[in-house]
Scaffold this active site. Structure first.
Site, PDB file in Angstrom:
ATOM      1  N   GLY A  15       0.832  -1.208   0.000  1.00 32.58           N
ATOM      2  CA  GLY A  15       0.000   0.000   0.000  1.00 32.58           C
ATOM      3  C   GLY A  15       0.859   1.246   0.000  1.00 32.58           C
ATOM      4  O   GLY A  15       0.521   2.256   0.621  1.00 32.58           O
ATOM      5  N   ASN A  92       1.800  -2.183   5.395  1.00 32.24           N
ATOM      6  CA  ASN A  92       1.112  -0.906   5.566  1.00 32.24           C
ATOM      7  C   ASN A  92      -0.301  -0.905   4.971  1.00 32.24           C
ATOM      8  O   ASN A  92      -1.160  -0.173   5.456  1.00 32.24           O
ATOM      9  CB  ASN A  92       1.959   0.199   4.924  1.00 32.24           C
ATOM     10  N   TYR A 157     -12.379  -3.245  11.863  1.00 33.93           N
ATOM     11  CA  TYR A 157     -11.059  -2.607  11.796  1.00 33.93           C
ATOM     12  C   TYR A 157     -10.293  -2.815  13.108  1.00 33.93           C
ATOM     13  O   TYR A 157      -9.118  -3.188  13.113  1.00 33.93           O
ATOM     14  CB  TYR A 157     -11.271  -1.118  11.511  1.00 33.93           C
ATOM     15  N   ILE A 190      -4.145  10.351  11.240  1.00 36.06           N
ATOM     16  CA  ILE A 190      -3.107  10.885  10.364  1.00 36.06           C
ATOM     17  C   ILE A 190      -3.760  11.448   9.109  1.00 36.06           C
ATOM     18  O   ILE A 190      -4.739  10.877   8.592  1.00 36.06           O
ATOM     19  CB  ILE A 190      -2.100   9.767   9.983  1.00 36.06           C
TER      20      ILE A 190
HETATM   21  N1  LIG Z   1      -4.650   7.454   8.335  1.00 33.72           N
HETATM   22  C1  LIG Z   1      -4.801   7.164   9.609  1.00 33.72           C
HETATM   23  O1  LIG Z   1      -5.275   7.968  10.406  1.00 33.72           O
HETATM   24  C2  LIG Z   1      -4.411   5.815  10.138  1.00 33.72           C
HETATM   25  C3  LIG Z   1      -4.463   5.619  11.515  1.00 33.72           C
HETATM   26  C4  LIG Z   1      -4.091   4.385  12.049  1.00 33.72           C
HETATM   27  C5  LIG Z   1      -3.655   3.384  11.199  1.00 33.72           C
HETATM   28  N2  LIG Z   1      -3.616   3.609   9.864  1.00 33.72           N
HETATM   29  C6  LIG Z   1      -3.168   2.500   9.028  1.00 33.72           C
HETATM   30  O2  LIG Z   1      -2.062   2.912   8.255  1.00 33.72           O
HETATM   31  C7  LIG Z   1      -2.072   2.238   7.005  1.00 33.72           C
HETATM   32  C8  LIG Z   1      -2.009   3.264   5.877  1.00 33.72           C
HETATM   33  O3  LIG Z   1      -3.120   4.132   6.012  1.00 33.72           O
HETATM   34  P1  LIG Z   1      -3.377   5.386   5.049  1.00 33.72           P
HETATM   35  O4  LIG Z   1      -4.168   6.341   5.848  1.00 33.72           O
HETATM   36  O5  LIG Z   1      -2.137   5.799   4.383  1.00 33.72           O
HETATM   37  O6  LIG Z   1      -4.379   4.682   4.007  1.00 33.72           O
HETATM   38  P2  LIG Z   1      -4.726   5.083   2.491  1.00 33.72           P
HETATM   39  O7  LIG Z   1      -6.112   4.589   2.264  1.00 33.72           O
HETATM   40  O8  LIG Z   1      -4.411   6.517   2.236  1.00 33.72           O
HETATM   41  O9  LIG Z   1      -3.674   4.192   1.674  1.00 33.72           O
HETATM   42  C9  LIG Z   1      -3.696   2.786   1.756  1.00 33.72           C
HETATM   43  C10 LIG Z   1      -3.118   2.212   0.498  1.00 33.72           C
HETATM   44  O10 LIG Z   1      -3.213   0.769   0.570  1.00 33.72           O
HETATM   45  C11 LIG Z   1      -3.738   0.293  -0.652  1.00 33.72           C
HETATM   46  N3  LIG Z   1      -4.429  -0.995  -0.471  1.00 33.72           N
HETATM   47  C12 LIG Z   1      -5.681  -1.196   0.005  1.00 33.72           C
HETATM   48  N4  LIG Z   1      -5.976  -2.496  -0.049  1.00 33.72           N
HETATM   49  C13 LIG Z   1      -4.900  -3.134  -0.551  1.00 33.72           C
HETATM   50  C14 LIG Z   1      -4.601  -4.493  -0.842  1.00 33.72           C
HETATM   51  N5  LIG Z   1      -5.501  -5.456  -0.641  1.00 33.72           N
HETATM   52  N6  LIG Z   1      -3.379  -4.789  -1.357  1.00 33.72           N
HETATM   53  C15 LIG Z   1      -2.460  -3.814  -1.578  1.00 33.72           C
HETATM   54  N7  LIG Z   1      -2.691  -2.505  -1.336  1.00 33.72           N
HETATM   55  C16 LIG Z   1      -3.902  -2.174  -0.823  1.00 33.72           C
HETATM   56  C17 LIG Z   1      -4.719   1.374  -1.057  1.00 33.72           C
HETATM   57  O11 LIG Z   1      -5.140   1.244  -2.414  1.00 33.72           O
HETATM   58  C18 LIG Z   1      -3.897   2.629  -0.760  1.00 33.72           C
HETATM   59  O12 LIG Z   1      -3.024   2.936  -1.805  1.00 33.72           O
HETATM   60  C19 LIG Z   1      -3.331   1.386   6.998  1.00 33.72           C
HETATM   61  O13 LIG Z   1      -3.023   0.077   7.407  1.00 33.72           O
HETATM   62  C20 LIG Z   1      -4.202   2.049   8.025  1.00 33.72           C
HETATM   63  O14 LIG Z   1      -5.138   1.161   8.583  1.00 33.72           O
HETATM   64  C21 LIG Z   1      -3.969   4.786   9.306  1.00 33.72           C
END
Ligand SMILES: NC(=O)c1ccc[n+]([C@@H]2O[C@H](COP(=O)([O-])OP(=O)(O)OC[C@H]3O[C@@H](n4cnc5c(N)ncnc54)[C@H](O)[C@@H]3O)[C@@H](O)[C@H]2O)c1
Length: 249
Positions: A15, A92, A157, A190
């Protein structure tokens, strides 16, 4: 102390085309690693753009769904062919399908578990023999503050992100004598597309609990991942680093 650059290191960031993953890819590449970023078909354009920005010698996009085990083993095979070896795995990729339990469909549950928990397991399984053979590895998986607190509308989640903590501790125990560390980072809220998709009221309510009253930046997560994947972070394993601006202590 060993060399603390990432020169010669090869990383996979799932990701990695946008959001937190893209910040991690930029940070690892800036410190010398060659980085394979992965994503779904819809990420291909952003992935190619990021690879172009970082430089083709340092970053390459691979289309691969973490929820597909054969896809994960195929991806690792391709990265090993293209980049010779693998030192770092950053799990990620993650998704949300938010509804309260009463409205959550079985498919919403399965989709989130498949990407957020099966995915990291599949990727770890796909890289582990190689890391054990080399006697070196750094595995970091992206959990969430929600793993600790739970959240209304996020049972799927929360379960997936809490599951990651147990998976990580078990992998850490199984690989501790092999030069491999496995850790989690648990971000708070984030500033990425994932949070932009939250309803405004929910976002406002969440921010009210952050002492700094702001969203974190993807870079603030990437710097912590960079620390954990360093060769010198060799005595840190099986832990979770909370990066949430004081939202949860
Ligand atoms: N943004 C936040 O506030 C936050 C908080 C806590 C945890 N997280 C975690 O951090 C990580 C990144 O979050 P983000 O906010 O950058 O998310 P985002 O949605 O901006 O990006 C996630 C990326 O992962 C890709 N993806 C989704 N499913 C996939 C799959 N099956 N195979 C490969 N790629 C896939 C998406 O297409 C996207 O490009 C995630 O695991 C999320 O749960 C995010």
């Amino acid at each position: 102390m060993n060399n603390s650059t990432l020169d010669g290191r090869v990383a996979i960031v799932t990701g990695g085309a946008r959001g937190i993953g893209a910040a991690i890819a930029r940070t690892l590449a800036a410190d010398g690693a060659r980085v394979a970023i992965t994503g779904l078909g819809g990420d291909a354009a952003a992935g190619a753009k990021l690879a172009g920005e970082i430089g083709a010698d340092r970053c390459r996009f691979y289309e691969s769904d973490v929820g597909d085990f054969d896809g994960c083993t195929g991806l690792v095979g391709s990265v090993l062919r293209d980049l010779d070896h693998l030192d770092i795995l950053v799990n990620n990729a993650g998704i949300t399908r938010d509804h309260t339990v009463r409205k959550l469909t079985v498919q919403d549950w399965l989709d989130v578990i498949k990407t957020n928990l099966n995915g990291p397991f599949f990727m770890i399984k796909a890289v582990l023999d190689h890391m054990i053979e080399r006697g070196y590895g750094r595995i970091v998986s992206m959990s969430s503050v929600i793993a600790h607190t739970g959240n209304v509308g996020q049972a799927n989640y929360a379960a997936s992100k809490a599951g990651l903590l147990g998976l990580t501790k078990s992998v850490a125990l199984e690989t501790a004598s092999r030069g491999i560390t496995a850790n989690c980072v648990a971000p708070g809220f984030i500033d990425t597309d994932m949070v932009a998709a939250m309803p405004a009221a929910a976002k406002e309510a969440s921010l009210a609990h952050v002492p700094e009253h702001r969203l974190g930046k993807p870079d603030e997560i990437a710097r912590v991942v960079r620390f954990l994947v360093d060769e010198n972070a060799s005595f840190i394993t099986g832990t979770v680093v909370n990066v949430n601006g004081g939202l949860y202590m």
